[in-house]
Structures are given as structure tokens and as C-alpha cells.
Enzyme design. Structure first.
Site, PDB file in Angstrom:
ATOM      1  N   GLY A 143       0.763  -1.246   0.000  1.00  0.00           N
ATOM      2  CA  GLY A 143       0.000   0.000   0.000  1.00  0.00           C
ATOM      3  C   GLY A 143       0.786   1.284   0.000  1.00  0.00           C
ATOM      4  O   GLY A 143       0.202   2.362  -0.151  1.00  0.00           O
ATOM      5  N   PRO A 189       4.406  -5.337  -0.870  1.00  0.00           N
ATOM      6  CA  PRO A 189       4.367  -4.116  -1.680  1.00  0.00           C
ATOM      7  C   PRO A 189       4.155  -4.415  -3.158  1.00  0.00           C
ATOM      8  O   PRO A 189       4.686  -5.398  -3.679  1.00  0.00           O
ATOM      9  CB  PRO A 189       5.757  -3.501  -1.450  1.00  0.00           C
ATOM     10  N   GLY A 190       3.364  -3.589  -3.806  1.00  0.00           N
ATOM     11  CA  GLY A 190       3.138  -3.721  -5.243  1.00  0.00           C
ATOM     12  C   GLY A 190       3.584  -2.448  -5.950  1.00  0.00           C
ATOM     13  O   GLY A 190       4.703  -2.343  -6.453  1.00  0.00           O
ATOM     14  N   ARG A 191       2.696  -1.457  -5.907  1.00  0.00           N
ATOM     15  CA  ARG A 191       2.934  -0.183  -6.603  1.00  0.00           C
ATOM     16  C   ARG A 191       4.320   0.416  -6.319  1.00  0.00           C
ATOM     17  O   ARG A 191       4.992   0.888  -7.235  1.00  0.00           O
ATOM     18  CB  ARG A 191       1.865   0.818  -6.157  1.00  0.00           C
ATOM     19  N   ARG A 232      -5.911   3.812 -15.562  1.00  0.00           N
ATOM     20  CA  ARG A 232      -6.078   4.495 -14.271  1.00  0.00           C
ATOM     21  C   ARG A 232      -6.801   5.834 -14.362  1.00  0.00           C
ATOM     22  O   ARG A 232      -7.656   6.118 -13.528  1.00  0.00           O
ATOM     23  CB  ARG A 232      -4.729   4.627 -13.555  1.00  0.00           C
ATOM     24  N   TYR A 263     -10.022   5.831 -12.114  1.00  0.00           N
ATOM     25  CA  TYR A 263      -9.942   6.514 -10.821  1.00  0.00           C
ATOM     26  C   TYR A 263      -9.675   8.010 -10.961  1.00  0.00           C
ATOM     27  O   TYR A 263      -9.245   8.638  -9.983  1.00  0.00           O
ATOM     28  CB  TYR A 263      -8.794   5.975  -9.960  1.00  0.00           C
ATOM     29  N   CYS A 267     -13.481   4.936 -28.331  1.00  0.00           N
ATOM     30  CA  CYS A 267     -14.776   5.616 -28.479  1.00  0.00           C
ATOM     31  C   CYS A 267     -15.505   5.718 -27.138  1.00  0.00           C
ATOM     32  O   CYS A 267     -16.511   5.051 -26.903  1.00  0.00           O
ATOM     33  CB  CYS A 267     -15.623   4.883 -29.498  1.00  0.00           C
ATOM     34  N   GLU A 268     -14.933   6.509 -26.247  1.00  0.00           N
ATOM     35  CA  GLU A 268     -15.499   6.777 -24.924  1.00  0.00           C
ATOM     36  C   GLU A 268     -15.006   8.155 -24.516  1.00  0.00           C
ATOM     37  O   GLU A 268     -13.812   8.443 -24.667  1.00  0.00           O
ATOM     38  CB  GLU A 268     -14.948   5.809 -23.855  1.00  0.00           C
ATOM     39  N   TYR A 313      -0.202  -1.114 -12.216  1.00  0.00           N
ATOM     40  CA  TYR A 313      -1.641  -1.044 -12.495  1.00  0.00           C
ATOM     41  C   TYR A 313      -1.918  -0.395 -13.851  1.00  0.00           C
ATOM     42  O   TYR A 313      -2.892   0.338 -14.003  1.00  0.00           O
ATOM     43  CB  TYR A 313      -2.387  -0.328 -11.352  1.00  0.00           C
TER      44      TYR A 313
HETATM   45  C1  LIG Z   1      -3.099  -4.925  -4.000  1.00  0.00           C
HETATM   46  C2  LIG Z   1      -2.615  -5.563  -2.785  1.00  0.00           C
HETATM   47  C3  LIG Z   1      -1.327  -5.296  -2.307  1.00  0.00           C
HETATM   48  C4  LIG Z   1      -0.403  -4.306  -2.957  1.00  0.00           C
HETATM   49  O1  LIG Z   1      -0.882  -3.002  -2.885  1.00  0.00           O
HETATM   50  P1  LIG Z   1       0.039  -1.796  -3.399  1.00  0.00           P
HETATM   51  O2  LIG Z   1      -0.768  -0.576  -3.108  1.00  0.00           O
HETATM   52  O3  LIG Z   1       0.229  -2.000  -4.867  1.00  0.00           O
HETATM   53  O4  LIG Z   1       1.321  -1.853  -2.658  1.00  0.00           O
HETATM   54  C5  LIG Z   1      -0.885  -5.976  -1.181  1.00  0.00           C
HETATM   55  N1  LIG Z   1      -1.683  -6.863  -0.552  1.00  0.00           N
HETATM   56  C6  LIG Z   1      -2.929  -7.143  -0.971  1.00  0.00           C
HETATM   57  C7  LIG Z   1      -3.742  -8.117  -0.247  1.00  0.00           C
HETATM   58  C8  LIG Z   1      -3.432  -6.506  -2.104  1.00  0.00           C
HETATM   59  O5  LIG Z   1      -4.681  -6.771  -2.504  1.00  0.00           O
END
Ligand SMILES: *Cc1c(COP(=O)(O)O)cnc(C)c1O
Length: 421
Positions: free
Chosen positions: A243, A281-283, A319, A323, A349-350, A377
Site C-alpha cells: 500500500g 508491496p506492489g505499486r 487508471r 480513478y 470511443c469513450e 496497475y
Molecule cells: C493490491 C494488494 C497489495 C499491494 O498493494 P500496493 O498498493 O500495490 O502496494 C498488497 N496486498 C494485498 C492483499 C493486495 O490486494
């Protein structure tokens, strides 16, 4: 220039990714084109490693942020685990070289088939999000002759008033087990014959740009760890989710190492400094390690708005449409002319197909633009709407460029479809 990544920079007015010129790569591979910097990804990972140095810890990349095999491979080789949310992601992670033990499985809607596949693979942990899921997992484990390692994803109900941008850690959303109910569910789980309780998990939201919600969530989770262990249920690991935000537009999230410098003393003070720490961590690992290069097709001046129509669209970069999210947009080769204000839009076409609004750009048809902060994402959410083949992806490593995804063709898109007799 790219927020948060020194690996994209202008030299002599030309945008570079590591040692290579973006314009050269676009000419060679066509547009729209995703370009990733491997050094930028590894630098982001390093910030977490520094923050967790000396601790028993596992970094499980939340692969839904960008699940391209070539991206996963970078993290697998760097020793990361993976946080998956589907059976499809499990197969991708394995194809990229993930070790099954380092895979954790999150998500509110795991199917019995996905559970069976994950058990057979021998993944490290199921992050269970409801009591009903616990029952199904116990049943699948019994039927397939496995003991399922489980952690409960707890919803810490971090105060919405102080942190209104948090979307998954509050009462009233679909994620996790309510904090109040968690102790009882732990007792049930511990008594189930085909489950083994191994940890606790939370994930409070995404694009979090402040440490405070993490500190609050940690307090709430550690309260629960204390209560659960008082019942004789030992929790080997504590998973604090993902997150952490990135800089899209002057955002100032804490650095990963600074965040952990603030969190660890709290963990130690509560007496849980010896537990294995998991994070998802992802993003923050990939978001600012990627850009999307697009060509300007037409400039369309108007009475109220000027439009800059480019060859990338909402199907490539969902995105903004989803959002109202902001991505920086910059010319790949800087021009001296004065800028005009444009809405940068795609061919779909949106009316929702826009990439940026009211951007001051000095551009002409045929120029290349870089959509910044496009590593997370974007490709993983890309679609084929309007029968638009998905873009190619190139991973840059120093002066080397590796195509990690070929551009799709219309034939790829029609594969599997049939005309009725
Ligand atoms: C999406 C997600 C993450 C990663 O979130 P980021 O905002 O991209 O870091 C981690 N854990 C769970 C369970 C998720 O669904």
C-alpha cells in the site's frame, strides 16, 4: 524528471531510460510501448531491504501491480516472494521462477480449484479473508490430503476520519475479517484439523502517502497478536501488507526504509521484534520504474478545449478513466516552442478515454510523449477494448533492452473465438 526514479532522465533534451534513448526504442519497437528500468525496480526493492535489515523478513511482491513474466523474473531472481490473488497469478509466478514456499495467496474470493492448486504447489500461506473461506479451505485440504498454512487477514478498522484515503482497512468494505471477530475466528481456525495457523495479515489500502495509518494499523494488529497468543495460538509471522504510495504528482510518501525505521521500534516495544515480518508491496516496487511511450496522432484545436490525440488509450492506461488518476505526461524530445494547453486523449470511443487533462505541451503530430509512473496497475489492467492489441513491453538493463512482451496482433485477440455454424 520521472517522479521518484533517477533512471529516467533527459540528456541533451532527449529522454533516456538508463543508458538508452527512449526515442530509439520507440522507433525500434513501435508505440504504444511500455519501458521499464530494472535498476529502478531493484532500487525500490533495496529501500525495503534497508528498512528491514537485520530482521527475519520476507518481501512478497504483490504481483497484480504488474504481472508480466519479465518483471516477475527480476523480483524472483532478487529473492522476493510473491503475493498472489488468483490461480492464474500462481501459474505466472511459477513460470517466472518463484519458489512455492515464498508465495502467499490473498483475496476474498478464492475458489476451491484455486485452493487445491495452491495446496498441491505447496505455497507458503493462505491469507484467509472470511470464516466461510476457512471452512472451504479446511474441506479442500482434507479432500486433497494437505494441511493448509493459514493467516487471517484482519481488517484493523483504521480511523477513516484521520485517514480518509484508505480504502481497504475500514469497517464496511469487503476485505478482511473484522477486528472484533478475529479472535474467535482464530480459535476456530486453530481447532480445524486440516489447517495450521502460521500468521496474521493486514493490508489497509493503496497509494498511502503518510506513515500514520501504518502506525495505527500496527497497534491494532499487535493488540490482536497479544490476544491470540494468550489463547496459546502462536503466530510465526506478522504480515503488514502493501500500500505504500509513490510520487505521481508531487506526492510525498515516506521512503520504505524511513517507514520501517518508524515501525520497527513499535514492534520491538510490544515484544514482537523476533517474529518474521512479511510485507506485500506492489505499486511502490514498480510504479515509477515504468513509462508508456505514445505517439501524437493529431492535434485538434477547439473552441473550449484543445485535444492532443495519441495512440495510447484507456485500454493501455486504465487508471485515469477508472480513478481519475494523474500521470505526468512529458515530451520525449523537448521542443523550444511555447506550450499549448491540451487534453491528452486516446482513440477509444469513450469520453472517459483521456490520459491527462489541461496539460501544457509543446508538441506536433508525430512527436512522442512519455506517460510517467506507468509501471504499476497499467499493463496488468490493460484490456483489448476496441480490439486494440496490447502494447509491447521492454525491460531496460543498463545499455541492454529486452523485449519481455511482444505487441499483440488482431489474430491473437481472435484466438479462441468461433463463428457459429
Ligand atoms: C493490491 C494488494 C497489495 C499491494 O498493494 P500496493 O498498493 O500495490 O502496494 C498488497 N496486498 C494485498 C492483499 C493486495 O490486494
Amino acid at each position: 524528471m520521472t517522479p521518484g526514479s533517477p533512471h529516467f532522465a533527459w540528456r541533451d533534451g532527449l529522454l533516456h531510460v538508463e543508458q538508452l534513448r527512449v526515442a530509439d526504442l520507440a522507433r525500434q519497437h513501435g508505440t504504444p510501448l511500455f519501458l521499464y528500468s530494472k535498476a529502478s525496480m531493484l532500487a525500490a526493492l533495496d529501500a525495503y531491504r534497508r528498512g528491514l535489515r537485520g530482521r527475519k523478513s520476507r518481501i512478497c511482491y504483490a504481483m497484480k501491480a504488474n504481472s508480466s513474466l519479465g518483471i516477475l523474473q527480476v523480483f524472483a531472481r532478487a529473492g522476493c516472494g510473491f503475493d498472489i490473488v488468483s490461480g492464474g497469478e500462481l501459474q505466472r509466478a511459477l513460470a517466472a521462477g518463484a519458489k512455492p514456499r515464498d508465495i502467499i495467496f490473498s483475496g476474498v474470493g478464492k475458489t476451491a480449484d484455486e485452493m487445491a492448486l495452491a495446496l498441491k504447489t505447496g505455497i507458503g500461506c493462505f491469507n484467509v479473508e472470511s470464516e466461510a473461506e476457512l471452512d472451504v479451505l479446511d474441506g479442500v485440504a482434507a479432500a486433497t490430503g494437505h494441511i493448509a498454512p493459514v493467516s487471517l487477514r484482519v481488517n484493523p478498522d483504521v480511523d477513516a476520519k484521520t485517514h480518509p484515503y484508505i480504502s481497504t482497512g475500514l469497517k464496511g468494505n469487503k476485505f478482511g475479517i473484522a477486528h472484533d471477530a478475529a479472535l474467535a475466528v482464530y480459535k476456530r481456525a486453530a481447532a480445524m484439523p486440516h489447517l495450521r495457523v502460521v500468521g496474521i495479515d493486514c493490508h489497509i489500502g493503496s497509494q498511502i502517502t503518510d506513515s500514520a495509518p501504518y502506525l495505527d494499523a500496527m497497534d491494532r494488529i499487535l493488540d490482536l497478536v497479544t490476544a491470540v497468543e494468550a489463547e496459546g495460538i502462536r503466530l510465526q509471522h506478522i504480515d503488514f501488507g502493501g500500500g505504500l504510495g509513490i510520487d505521481y504528482k508531487g506526492d510525498t510518501p515516506p521512503a520504505a526504509d524511513a517507514l520501517w525505521a518508524a515501525l520497527l521500534p513499535k514492534l520491538d516495544a510490544r515484544g514482537f521484534g523476533d517474529r518474521e515480518i512479511l510485507i506485500e508491496p506492489g505499486r511502490s516496487l514498480v510504479g515509477n520504474a515504468g513509462i508508456c511511450v505514445t505517439e501524437v496522432l493529431y492535434l485538434k484545436p477547439g473552441e473550449h478545449k484543445n485535444f492532443c490525440i495519441v495512440d495510447a488509450a484507456m485500454n493501455d492506461l486504465p487508471r485515469p478513466a477508472m480513478y481519475q488518476a494523474f500521470h505526468g505526461i512529458e515530451p520525449v524530445s523537448q521542443r523550444k516552442e511555447t506550450a499549448t494547453t491540451y487534453d491528452v486523449v486516446g482513440p477509444v470511443c469513450e469520453s472517459g478515454d483521456w490520459l491527462g487533462r489541461d496539460r501544457d505541451l509543446a508538441v506536433q503530430a508525430g512527436d512522442l510523449l512519455a506517460v510517467l509512473s506507468a509501471g504499476a496497475y497499467c499493463m496488468s489492467m490493460a484490456s483489448n477494448y476496441n480490439t486494440r492489441p496490447r502494447a509491447a513491453e521492454v525491460l531496460v538493463d543498463g545499455d541492454q533492452a529486452h523485449v519481455i512482451r511482444e505487441r499483440e496482433t488482431p489474430a491473437d485477440l481472435m484466438r479462441g473465438e468461433r463463428l457459429a455454424p
